[in-house]
Design an enzyme around this catalytic site. Structure first.
Site, PDB file in Angstrom:
ATOM      1  N   ASN A  25       0.879  -1.174   0.000  1.00  0.00           N
ATOM      2  CA  ASN A  25       0.000   0.000   0.000  1.00  0.00           C
ATOM      3  C   ASN A  25       0.917   1.225   0.000  1.00  0.00           C
ATOM      4  OD1 ASN A  25      -1.731   2.083   0.518  1.00  0.00           O
ATOM      5  ND2 ASN A  25      -2.748   1.112   2.252  1.00  0.00           N
ATOM      6  N   ARG A 105      -2.458  -2.039  -3.603  1.00  0.00           N
ATOM      7  CA  ARG A 105      -3.623  -1.166  -3.479  1.00  0.00           C
ATOM      8  C   ARG A 105      -3.469  -0.063  -4.521  1.00  0.00           C
ATOM      9  NH1 ARG A 105      -4.684   3.725   0.542  1.00  0.00           N
ATOM     10  NH2 ARG A 105      -6.824   4.131  -0.073  1.00  0.00           N
ATOM     11  N   HIS A 194     -12.627   3.651  -0.735  1.00  0.00           N
ATOM     12  CA  HIS A 194     -12.655   2.745   0.432  1.00  0.00           C
ATOM     13  C   HIS A 194     -13.346   1.422   0.086  1.00  0.00           C
ATOM     14  CE1 HIS A 194     -12.624   6.351   3.467  1.00  0.00           C
ATOM     15  NE2 HIS A 194     -11.386   5.910   3.285  1.00  0.00           N
ATOM     16  N   ARG A 255     -11.123  16.817   5.582  1.00  0.00           N
ATOM     17  CA  ARG A 255     -11.944  17.133   4.398  1.00  0.00           C
ATOM     18  C   ARG A 255     -13.343  17.558   4.825  1.00  0.00           C
ATOM     19  NH1 ARG A 255     -10.609  11.606   2.072  1.00  0.00           N
ATOM     20  NH2 ARG A 255      -8.414  11.814   1.527  1.00  0.00           N
ATOM     21  N   ARG A 298      -9.531  11.438  18.584  1.00  0.00           N
ATOM     22  CA  ARG A 298      -9.243  11.273  20.019  1.00  0.00           C
ATOM     23  C   ARG A 298      -9.010  12.630  20.678  1.00  0.00           C
ATOM     24  NH1 ARG A 298      -5.088   6.484  19.303  1.00  0.00           N
ATOM     25  NH2 ARG A 298      -4.917   7.748  17.453  1.00  0.00           N
ATOM     26  N   GLU A 398      -7.847  -4.306   5.242  1.00  0.00           N
ATOM     27  CA  GLU A 398      -7.712  -4.111   3.797  1.00  0.00           C
ATOM     28  C   GLU A 398      -6.583  -4.956   3.217  1.00  0.00           C
ATOM     29  OE1 GLU A 398      -8.061   0.067   4.942  1.00  0.00           O
ATOM     30  OE2 GLU A 398      -8.845   0.419   2.930  1.00  0.00           O
TER      31      GLU A 398
HETATM   32  P1  ADP Z   1      -6.689   6.160   8.228  1.00  0.00           P
HETATM   33  O1  ADP Z   1      -7.886   6.643   7.492  1.00  0.00           O
HETATM   34  O2  ADP Z   1      -5.536   7.097   8.167  1.00  0.00           O
HETATM   35  O3  ADP Z   1      -6.351   4.699   7.993  1.00  0.00           O
HETATM   36  P2  ADP Z   1      -7.650   5.222  10.794  1.00  0.00           P
HETATM   37  O4  ADP Z   1      -8.657   4.282  10.250  1.00  0.00           O
HETATM   38  O5  ADP Z   1      -6.493   4.656  11.534  1.00  0.00           O
HETATM   39  O6  ADP Z   1      -7.135   6.266   9.742  1.00  0.00           O
HETATM   40  O7  ADP Z   1      -8.444   6.215  11.777  1.00  0.00           O
HETATM   41  C1  ADP Z   1      -7.819   7.301  12.367  1.00  0.00           C
HETATM   42  C2  ADP Z   1      -8.822   7.986  13.261  1.00  0.00           C
HETATM   43  O8  ADP Z   1      -9.265   7.057  14.264  1.00  0.00           O
HETATM   44  C3  ADP Z   1      -8.227   9.175  14.006  1.00  0.00           C
HETATM   45  O9  ADP Z   1      -9.126  10.266  13.963  1.00  0.00           O
HETATM   46  C4  ADP Z   1      -8.107   8.657  15.421  1.00  0.00           C
HETATM   47  O10 ADP Z   1      -8.228   9.683  16.384  1.00  0.00           O
HETATM   48  C5  ADP Z   1      -9.287   7.716  15.503  1.00  0.00           C
HETATM   49  N1  ADP Z   1      -9.116   6.795  16.624  1.00  0.00           N
HETATM   50  C6  ADP Z   1      -8.182   5.851  16.785  1.00  0.00           C
HETATM   51  N2  ADP Z   1      -8.314   5.251  18.001  1.00  0.00           N
HETATM   52  C7  ADP Z   1      -9.351   5.859  18.618  1.00  0.00           C
HETATM   53  C8  ADP Z   1      -9.994   5.723  19.881  1.00  0.00           C
HETATM   54  N3  ADP Z   1      -9.586   4.817  20.776  1.00  0.00           N
HETATM   55  N4  ADP Z   1     -11.053   6.507  20.146  1.00  0.00           N
HETATM   56  C9  ADP Z   1     -11.475   7.421  19.275  1.00  0.00           C
HETATM   57  N5  ADP Z   1     -10.922   7.610  18.063  1.00  0.00           N
HETATM   58  C10 ADP Z   1      -9.874   6.851  17.738  1.00  0.00           C
END
Ligand code: ADP
Length: 415
Positions: A25, A105, A194, A255, A298, A398
């Site tokens: 990826n 990917r 996605h 976004r 978070r 994925e």
């Molecule tokens: P990407 O789209 O870059 O793959 P992810 O699927 O890893 O991203 O998602 C990232 C998001 O998930 C961030 O906004 C992060 O704050 C949120 N996130 C990760 N762990 C937690 C958690 N325990 N509680 C709330 N949000 C979380």
């Protein structure tokens, strides 16, 4: 515009033999990879090379030892560009790395690719032609393909497209109500993204609720940094919230998601930003970040806990938009067997799931608070027993999906 044929290669057949598949990826500033054995799904190694082009680039690599436990390696690498980054990845994988096939990917397959595709020169030319509509993604995906072709000559390589799963959308979902020439001359239409994740969790959801995939009606919510919702009828994507680009739809980390198309025109006419500035603002400075200064959910939750009003508004807007899409896709589908949450936010934030589903019990969507607060499994059911629509949290994977699709293409090729 020619319609792509739909390669229904996800009707997985029993594979002939075990294979080692490398999944790549390749992103704009990082490379994620995983080496795994199929059909078992055993992970032999995986890793992330990040900060390509920065002095602090580094690789975090894990490999299984003889007793199947993971050994971690974290090291700084010189990765001034993608070529050097791939060299570092191949080095850490080792000269004798056993690879039977490689799955890549690829973000944009346009309406040319409706399923995983064995890569040849013609496929590379098509992926290159799509760089114009995916300038941030397809060029770096291609760099990954080219690096692997020269490092693993003769090893079959397969492209798995983020857009492919959505190629089953009907015209009333994928066309925009704009002058026809925009579509016929410039190919402006909804593609959706996605797809690999939506497809993966949708199949797992159907298995979990014990319904054949090809009769299942699902709403899948992939909530990560990017976020999208998909309506699935009879195992096929029939609508999705991302559009011609990944900018449309839900509120995301940076976004905007949906907005009145007259807004960018107004901002440009007012002389506040030019085209490039608007592109940057809507893709990188909007969403949660635009509303409260951080794209990390978070951090938004922490700010909200501390009483920050901007964070409260950001969360309200974020969850309200999800709820609107649940409602819209409920109407599109007529009935829904399961609502699925996935992605970093979908898998981890009980608060987002709760607020997004609040007030939907008339739709047959009722969360069980205790189950929602205690999600730990790969698949967890969080709907109340009487919730007509099952509500599931499913960890997306994925890389595993890409490896499986890669194997199916090769299996077919050998028939
Ligand atoms: P990407 O789209 O870059 O793959 P992810 O699927 O890893 O991203 O998602 C990232 C998001 O998930 C961030 O906004 C992060 O704050 C949120 N996130 C990760 N762990 C937690 C958690 N325990 N509680 C709330 N949000 C979380």
């Amino acid at each position: 515009m020619p319609r792509a044929h739909h390669n229904n290669s996800m009707n997985m057949k029993t594979p002939h033999k075990s294979m080692t598949i490398l999944v790549i990826n390749s992103g704009s500033s990082s490379i994620k990879y995983r080496l795994l054995e199929l059909p078992q799904g055993r992970v032999l190694a995986d890793g992330l090379l990040e900060r390509i082009g920065e002095p602090a680039s580094r690789i975090i690599h894990r490999a299984t030892d003889d007793s199947d436990s993971f050994v971690d390696i974290k090291q700084a690498v010189a990765a001034a560009d993608h070529h050097k980054a791939f060299k570092a990845v191949f080095e850490v994988l080792g000269e004798d790395c056993p690879v039977d096939a490689i799955g890549h990917r690829v973000v944009h397959g346009g309406d040319r690719f409706a399923g995983p595709t064995l890569i040849d020169n013609e496929v590379i030319t098509s992926i290159r032609a799509l760089c114009q509509i995916a300038p941030l993604h397809n060029p770096v995906n291609l760099l990954g393909i080219e690096s692997c072709l020269s490092h693993f000559p003769g090893v079959p390589q397969v492209a798995v497209f983020d857009t492919a799963f959505h190629q089953t959308m009907p015209p009333h979902a994928y066309r925009y109500a704009i002058p026809e020439a925009w579509y016929s001359d410039y190919g402006i239409r909804r593609f959706g993204f996605h797809g690999t994740s939506h497809h993966y969790v949708a199949r797992r959801a159907a298995e979990f609720i014990d319904k054949p995939f090809n009769t299942s009606r699902l709403i899948t919510l992939h909530l990560g940094n990017g976020a999208s919702a998909t309506a699935i009828a009879n195992g096929c994507s029939v609508d999705t919230s991302m559009g011609f680009t990944p900018l449309e739809g839900l509120v995301m980390g940076t976004r905007s998601g949906d907005l009145d198309p007259a807004i960018p025109l107004f901002i440009e006419q007012a002389g506040y930003l030019n085209n490039t500035g608007i592109d940057h603002a809507l893709n990188k400075e909007s969403g949660l970040k635009g509303l409260c200064g951080t794209n990390d959910l978070r951090a938004v939750l922490e700010l909200n806990q501390a009483g920050d009003e901007r964070a409260q508004l950001a969360l309200d807007l974020y969850c309200y938009r999800i709820k609107k899409y649940i409602g819209a896709y409920y109407a599109a589908l007529g009935e829904v067997d399961a609502l699925v949450f996935t992605g970093g936010v979908g898998e981890n934030s009980a608060q987002v799931r709760r607020v997004a589903c609040e007030g939907l019990s008339r739709f047959g969507i009722t969360i069980d608070e205790a189950a929602n607060d205690k999600v730990i499994e790969d698949i967890t059911e969080i709907g109340q027993a009487e919730s007509q629509t099952r509500i599931l949290v499913i960890k997306t994977d994925e890389e595993l999906q890409i490896a499986r699709e890669t194997m199916t293409v090769l299996d077919k090729d050998h028939d």
